[in-house]
Design an enzyme around this catalytic site. Structure first.
Site, mmCIF file in Angstrom:
data_model
loop_
_atom_site.group_PDB
_atom_site.id
_atom_site.type_symbol
_atom_site.label_atom_id
_atom_site.label_comp_id
_atom_site.label_asym_id
_atom_site.label_seq_id
_atom_site.Cartn_x
_atom_site.Cartn_y
_atom_site.Cartn_z
ATOM 1 N N ASP A 35 -14.024 27.601 35.398
ATOM 2 C CA ASP A 35 -14.397 28.774 36.180
ATOM 3 C C ASP A 35 -15.844 28.703 36.643
ATOM 4 O O ASP A 35 -16.640 27.916 36.129
ATOM 5 C CB ASP A 35 -14.198 30.048 35.354
ATOM 6 C CG ASP A 35 -12.739 30.491 35.299
ATOM 7 O OD1 ASP A 35 -11.941 29.965 36.096
ATOM 8 O OD2 ASP A 35 -12.416 31.347 34.464
ATOM 9 N N LYS A 57 -14.066 31.756 40.083
ATOM 10 C CA LYS A 57 -13.807 33.107 40.576
ATOM 11 C C LYS A 57 -15.099 33.905 40.481
ATOM 12 O O LYS A 57 -15.689 34.045 39.431
ATOM 13 C CB LYS A 57 -12.725 33.809 39.757
ATOM 14 C CG LYS A 57 -11.350 33.183 39.829
ATOM 15 C CD LYS A 57 -10.350 34.014 39.046
ATOM 16 C CE LYS A 57 -8.963 33.397 39.089
ATOM 17 N NZ LYS A 57 -8.902 32.138 38.334
ATOM 18 N N MET A 171 -18.432 42.872 34.472
ATOM 19 C CA MET A 171 -17.969 42.777 35.868
ATOM 20 C C MET A 171 -18.103 44.112 36.604
ATOM 21 O O MET A 171 -17.279 44.454 37.446
ATOM 22 C CB MET A 171 -16.501 42.304 35.923
ATOM 23 C CG MET A 171 -16.263 40.969 35.253
ATOM 24 S SD MET A 171 -14.521 40.488 35.232
ATOM 25 C CE MET A 171 -13.851 41.698 34.081
#
Length: 513
Positions: A35, A57, A171
């Site tokens: 990732d 991502k 996030m």
């Protein structure tokens, strides 16, 4: 034959926070699917022969859809490969690890999960914020601050406000204002301490402490960059007292170490202890020459040599390995003197029970030849086990001594490597403050080959000696040279360079508080 998949948590970024099991599994991988948030230092641990697939991502930027990633894991495992799915943080904490296992489970593919250190705990720790403290709170709650496009945040703000515990939002930086407003409306005081922690455990770590009412505006003013996490709770006030990572001498320093993979550890460890973010990028490797008949002939008559001269740790290792292969040991070297070009090579000799008789004042071939010339006598035979391609100053200097016989014996060769991960061009372009540390001219040449396309004029090269610095200057790099050709002096050079850079930074840019 069906292979196997390991879901490995890579932690927040710092390579030191990768678990021992995670490192062991990673270094045996045939395929690594990683990732975007996996740290560069961890990517450097991927075996050079492994296939790498970037499934990165970030917000609004997915190289692969989740369904594509799932299919890749399945397909590679069905090909009989050892597949590592390398995920930032922990695979099962907002990492969609469960979704990836569903498809594997359906097809009977074996798998293991290697938990990782989550940023929800480790990043506050690096910023001096204990997420629990008996005097402040008795619980911690980890919440995703991510939301689907054009949909409101699905967060029970009132229930969270009533817990009295520390809240950690992952996030959620793009929704910071909405989160702070929601908590205030849910009953949390406007002056509740809150913090944004940017790029925790990296050289770009920054800590911004405010309160719920002012944090969104402060974050905009300070131009917070992702990834970042949000911490809400009275424990945030402890950051000023407990902050430790940002006080280390090399905090904020990003260093690319270009030594061969098997020899990078000591230098990397020293720099990491001082707080640097170290990226091991082995741009060369050494390998013993195969079927080296010249070496075995020399070993058959080793008692006739008065001096054995070593110019590198690789030369030492290959020579003594050949000695054992020939059925001999150090007893046959009893009448020989040993010379080493520098302290590192002398340390390698000590691993075999040999103390160097001669180390020059300056660690290069010219000064080694000068120091030896004073000790040589007519009839002395000298053996120099070293690289296939090396400088000529040593051999020319020794051959100029009357009556001595010099055998320049190639025992290994240096091979350039071009690692796929991490991407050197990307590393130095996105992080221009990164410096490259070089311990030989061959590491300089290897770096240039691996960083094809990078404007080397923008690279700061910190070099162990004059020959290394000369190779870097020829390629256009900005160079600084250590006072001595030792690891200690090279570490001191990194500290000095970083100190000058940080003085400039402090005088020109406001620091977060």
């Amino acid at each position: 034959m069906t292979g196997k998949v390991w879901l490995v948590g890579a932690g927040p970024s710092d390579v030191g926070l990768l678990t021992i099991k995670g490192k062991e599994v990673l270094q045996k991988a045939d395929v690594v699917v990683y990732d975007a948030l996996v740290g560069s230092g961890i990517l450097a641990l991927i075996p050079p022969e492994a296939e790498t697939i970037n499934a990165g991502k970030r917000a609004s930027n997915h190289l692969l859809r989740q369904e594509q990633t799932n299919e890749i894991l399945l397909q590679k495992a069905l090909e009989g490969k050892r597949v590592v799915r390398l995920k930032g943080g922990d695979p099962f904490l907002f990492g969609r690890g469960g979704e990836e296992l569903e498809l594997l489970s359906q097809h009977g593919v074996p798998y293991e999960v290697v938990p990782g250190v989550t940023s929800a705990i480790s990043v506050p720790a690096y910023c001096g914020i204990p997420v629990t403290h008996r005097d402040y709170c008795s619980s911690v709650h980890i919440i995703t601050g991510h939301k689907k496009k054009n949909e409101p945040l699905d967060i029970p703000f009132r229930a969270l406000a009533e817990t009295g515990g520390t809240l950690v939002f992952l996030m959620g930086i793009s929704n910071l204002r909405e989160i702070c407003t929601g908590l205030i409306r849910g009953g949390m005081p406007e002056d509740m301490p809150a913090a944004v922690l940017q790029k925790g455990t990296t050289a770009e770590q920054r800590t911004l402490v405010a309160d719920l009412a002012t944090l969104p505006d402060r974050a905009e003013e300070e131009k917070v960059e992702m990834p970042a996490i949000i911490v809400v709770g009275r424990v945030c006030t402890l950051s000023a007292r407990f902050s430790w990572a940002e006080k280390l001498p090399l905090f904020g320093c990003r260093v690319a170490v270009t030594r061969p993979r098997q020899r990078a550890g000591t230098l990397s460890g020293r720099l990491a202890e001082l707080g640097a973010q170290v990226i091991e990028v082995p741009t060369i490797r050494t390998r013993a020459l195969e079927n080296n008949r010249a070496l075995f002939r020399a070993l058959e008559e080793i008692e006739t040599y008065r001096w054995l001269v070593f110019t590198s740790t690789a030369g030492v290792e290959v020579f003594f390995h050949g000695l054992l292969e020939a059925g001999r040991d150090v007893r046959c070297l009893a009448n020989a003197g040993f010379a080493a070009v520098g302290s590192g090579t002398a340390a390698a000799l000590r691993q075999y029970g040999i103390a160097a008789d001669l180390i020059p004042r300056v660690s290069d071939g010219e000064h080694l030849a000068q120091a030896m010339a004073e000790k040589l006598c007519p009839g002395d035979r000298i053996l120099i086990p070293r690289a296939r391609v090396g400088g000529q100053a040593l051999t020319e200097g020794l051959k100029a001594v009357p009556g001595v016989e010099v055998t320049d014996l190639p025992v290994y060769e240096t091979v350039l490597e071009k690692p796929e991960t991490p991407d050197l061009v990307k590393e130095f372009t996105e992080h221009p403050q990164t410096v490259a540390v070089f311990t030989s001219a061959s590491t300089v040449r290897g770096f240039a080959a691996a960083a094809e396309g990078l404007d080397l004029r923008n690279v700061t090269a910190l070099c162990i000696g004059s020959q290394t610095a000369g190779a870097a200057r020829e390629l256009g790099m900005q160079t600084k040279t250590a006072e001595k050709a030792t690891i200690d002096a090279l570490v001191a050079l990194v500290e000095a360079h970083h100190g000058i850079r940080m003085e400039s930074f402090d005088s020109g840019v406001s620091k977060w508080k």
